[in-house]
Design an enzyme around this catalytic site. Sequence first.
Site, PDB file in Angstrom:
ATOM      1  N   HIS A  22      78.549  29.534  57.029  1.00 35.02           N
ATOM      2  CA  HIS A  22      79.106  30.733  56.410  1.00 35.02           C
ATOM      3  C   HIS A  22      79.757  30.324  55.100  1.00 35.02           C
ATOM      4  O   HIS A  22      80.618  29.446  55.080  1.00 35.02           O
ATOM      5  CB  HIS A  22      80.135  31.393  57.325  1.00 35.02           C
ATOM      6  CG  HIS A  22      80.574  32.745  56.843  1.00 35.02           C
ATOM      7  ND1 HIS A  22      79.757  33.863  56.934  1.00 35.02           N
ATOM      8  CD2 HIS A  22      81.736  33.174  56.278  1.00 35.02           C
ATOM      9  CE1 HIS A  22      80.403  34.906  56.441  1.00 35.02           C
ATOM     10  NE2 HIS A  22      81.604  34.510  56.035  1.00 35.02           N
ATOM     11  N   LYS A 167      78.547  43.419  54.326  1.00 35.35           N
ATOM     12  CA  LYS A 167      79.293  42.986  53.150  1.00 35.35           C
ATOM     13  C   LYS A 167      78.765  41.652  52.682  1.00 35.35           C
ATOM     14  O   LYS A 167      78.627  40.716  53.479  1.00 35.35           O
ATOM     15  CB  LYS A 167      80.792  42.876  53.454  1.00 35.35           C
ATOM     16  CG  LYS A 167      81.628  42.663  52.197  1.00 35.35           C
ATOM     17  CD  LYS A 167      83.111  42.604  52.508  1.00 35.35           C
ATOM     18  CE  LYS A 167      83.511  41.230  52.983  1.00 35.35           C
ATOM     19  NZ  LYS A 167      84.981  41.101  53.117  1.00 35.35           N
ATOM     20  N   LYS A 169      78.930  38.326  50.036  1.00 34.47           N
ATOM     21  CA  LYS A 169      79.814  37.526  49.208  1.00 34.47           C
ATOM     22  C   LYS A 169      79.211  37.341  47.822  1.00 34.47           C
ATOM     23  O   LYS A 169      77.998  37.150  47.673  1.00 34.47           O
ATOM     24  CB  LYS A 169      80.058  36.153  49.856  1.00 34.47           C
ATOM     25  CG  LYS A 169      80.824  36.232  51.165  1.00 34.47           C
ATOM     26  CD  LYS A 169      82.262  36.666  50.946  1.00 34.47           C
ATOM     27  CE  LYS A 169      83.061  36.633  52.238  1.00 34.47           C
ATOM     28  NZ  LYS A 169      84.464  37.031  52.032  1.00 34.47           N
ATOM     29  N   ASP A 198      82.114  41.428  48.237  1.00 38.41           N
ATOM     30  CA  ASP A 198      83.417  40.774  48.114  1.00 38.41           C
ATOM     31  C   ASP A 198      83.279  39.640  47.099  1.00 38.41           C
ATOM     32  O   ASP A 198      82.504  38.698  47.319  1.00 38.41           O
ATOM     33  CB  ASP A 198      83.851  40.219  49.477  1.00 38.41           C
ATOM     34  CG  ASP A 198      85.217  39.549  49.426  1.00 38.41           C
ATOM     35  OD1 ASP A 198      85.869  39.586  48.370  1.00 38.41           O
ATOM     36  OD2 ASP A 198      85.624  38.986  50.461  1.00 38.41           O
ATOM     37  N   GLU A 224      85.213  44.600  46.748  1.00 31.17           N
ATOM     38  CA  GLU A 224      86.447  43.973  47.219  1.00 31.17           C
ATOM     39  C   GLU A 224      86.917  42.893  46.251  1.00 31.17           C
ATOM     40  O   GLU A 224      86.169  41.995  45.896  1.00 31.17           O
ATOM     41  CB  GLU A 224      86.232  43.363  48.608  1.00 31.17           C
ATOM     42  CG  GLU A 224      87.482  42.714  49.183  1.00 31.17           C
ATOM     43  CD  GLU A 224      87.286  42.199  50.597  1.00 31.17           C
ATOM     44  OE1 GLU A 224      88.164  41.442  51.063  1.00 31.17           O
ATOM     45  OE2 GLU A 224      86.269  42.534  51.234  1.00 31.17           O
ATOM     46  N   ASP A 249      92.480  42.723  48.619  1.00 29.28           N
ATOM     47  CA  ASP A 249      92.627  41.717  49.673  1.00 29.28           C
ATOM     48  C   ASP A 249      93.602  40.635  49.229  1.00 29.28           C
ATOM     49  O   ASP A 249      94.750  40.591  49.663  1.00 29.28           O
ATOM     50  CB  ASP A 249      91.273  41.121  50.042  1.00 29.28           C
ATOM     51  CG  ASP A 249      91.366  40.163  51.225  1.00 29.28           C
ATOM     52  OD1 ASP A 249      92.421  40.106  51.885  1.00 29.28           O
ATOM     53  OD2 ASP A 249      90.376  39.450  51.501  1.00 29.28           O
ATOM     54  N   LYS A 273      94.649  41.867  57.052  1.00 33.32           N
ATOM     55  CA  LYS A 273      94.405  40.823  58.044  1.00 33.32           C
ATOM     56  C   LYS A 273      95.739  40.522  58.712  1.00 33.32           C
ATOM     57  O   LYS A 273      96.703  40.161  58.028  1.00 33.32           O
ATOM     58  CB  LYS A 273      93.863  39.552  57.372  1.00 33.32           C
ATOM     59  CG  LYS A 273      92.589  39.741  56.584  1.00 33.32           C
ATOM     60  CD  LYS A 273      92.291  38.504  55.741  1.00 33.32           C
ATOM     61  CE  LYS A 273      91.032  38.719  54.900  1.00 33.32           C
ATOM     62  NZ  LYS A 273      90.843  37.633  53.915  1.00 33.32           N
ATOM     63  N   GLU A 327      85.991  44.297  59.812  1.00 36.44           N
ATOM     64  CA  GLU A 327      85.055  43.169  59.771  1.00 36.44           C
ATOM     65  C   GLU A 327      85.380  42.192  60.895  1.00 36.44           C
ATOM     66  O   GLU A 327      85.296  40.976  60.713  1.00 36.44           O
ATOM     67  CB  GLU A 327      85.153  42.435  58.438  1.00 36.44           C
ATOM     68  CG  GLU A 327      84.690  43.214  57.245  1.00 36.44           C
ATOM     69  CD  GLU A 327      85.062  42.504  55.959  1.00 36.44           C
ATOM     70  OE1 GLU A 327      84.740  41.311  55.825  1.00 36.44           O
ATOM     71  OE2 GLU A 327      85.690  43.142  55.101  1.00 36.44           O
TER      72      GLU A 327
END
Length: 373
Positions: A22, A167, A169, A198, A224, A249, A273, A327
């Site tokens: 990831h 979403k 990256k 994002d 984002e 964020d 978060k 998420e």
Amino acid sequence: MSDLRIDRVETVLLDIPLRRPHRFARVGMEAQPVLYVFVRTAGGVTGVGEGVVPGGPWWGGESVETMQLIVERYVAPVLVGRRVDDIHALLRDVTDVVGANLFAKAAVEVALHDAWARCLDVPVHTLLGGLARTSIPVTWALGIESATVVIEEALGKLDAGLHHSFKLKMGAQDPAADVARICAVAEKLSGVAGVRVDINARWDRLTSLTHLPTLAEAGVEMIEQPVPGTEIETLAEINAALPIPVMADETLRTPSDALRVARLRAADILAVKTTKCGGLRASMEIAAIGAAAGIPTHGATSIESPVGTAASLHFACAAPGVTWGSELFGPLLMAEEMLVEPLHYADGELHLPEGPGLGIELDPDKIRAFRRD
């Protein structure tokens, strides 16, 4: 009700393997480092919380190693001998000893809530005021791979009925090439799934104002954090310029941050978060500020294991303002199941477990298997 005095605080570090690598804008990982914090009462009840960051200290300055040191050396002495239900006073006294370190504090705060709720034989969401919902939609996060790879993974999730929004990256490639990649994905998924991006705070003002309108025209439904977290005025300018929502964020970690975002209209969505905000109660405060300002909250992720995911789920289900999905896919990305009974994902949503505390039970064999020496 059993004796509520805290008699022990313990920590353990694990490295949980992932199903696939990831990648974020700056780093990548094949396993997720996790800190578990266990708070035990004199009555024999144990609560657990999780300290975890998305890919390491690049995001907020903390790592699982720093969290463990902070908890063991500075936080545990504040807790031992005190009542587990005295959370406000405990956190106040912890903050007198430890500034910042919100990820470490979140792990402790969640463990306190889990232990207290188990002492009362109620779920954690009861301590947060009760339920606004019993499940939350889950967006699947895709990495920075090529459009072909990303599209294949997204279509597989759609065909299986697992997720309905994705979403991607951005920020690791040349902006023009990155935008072309996202536009190709958005075109392929148009009409069948939502596409969000994002940028992980990697672009500057001019890059954002140059390229983000193209993403909006291509059908991307949300942007984002395009710019660094400290550049809140720039974020507000970008938000005003775009016809689609911008989500904060890196800009948003505390209730005071939420108030600044609301005053400046710097974002249309708040990414909360529980890990980065210091725990459940601060997260509830942020969501309430957003709701009062007409700004919805999104249940964001630090790639938590099932422990942190369950904590975030209790928050998301208890806070009325969490109306922009989540998420909370962390456990699905992990190659090993850490719970005796897995969390329940179905029809694109994560469903609240039943039972006291967080409603989960860690598998001791898995803890032994992935625990660091």
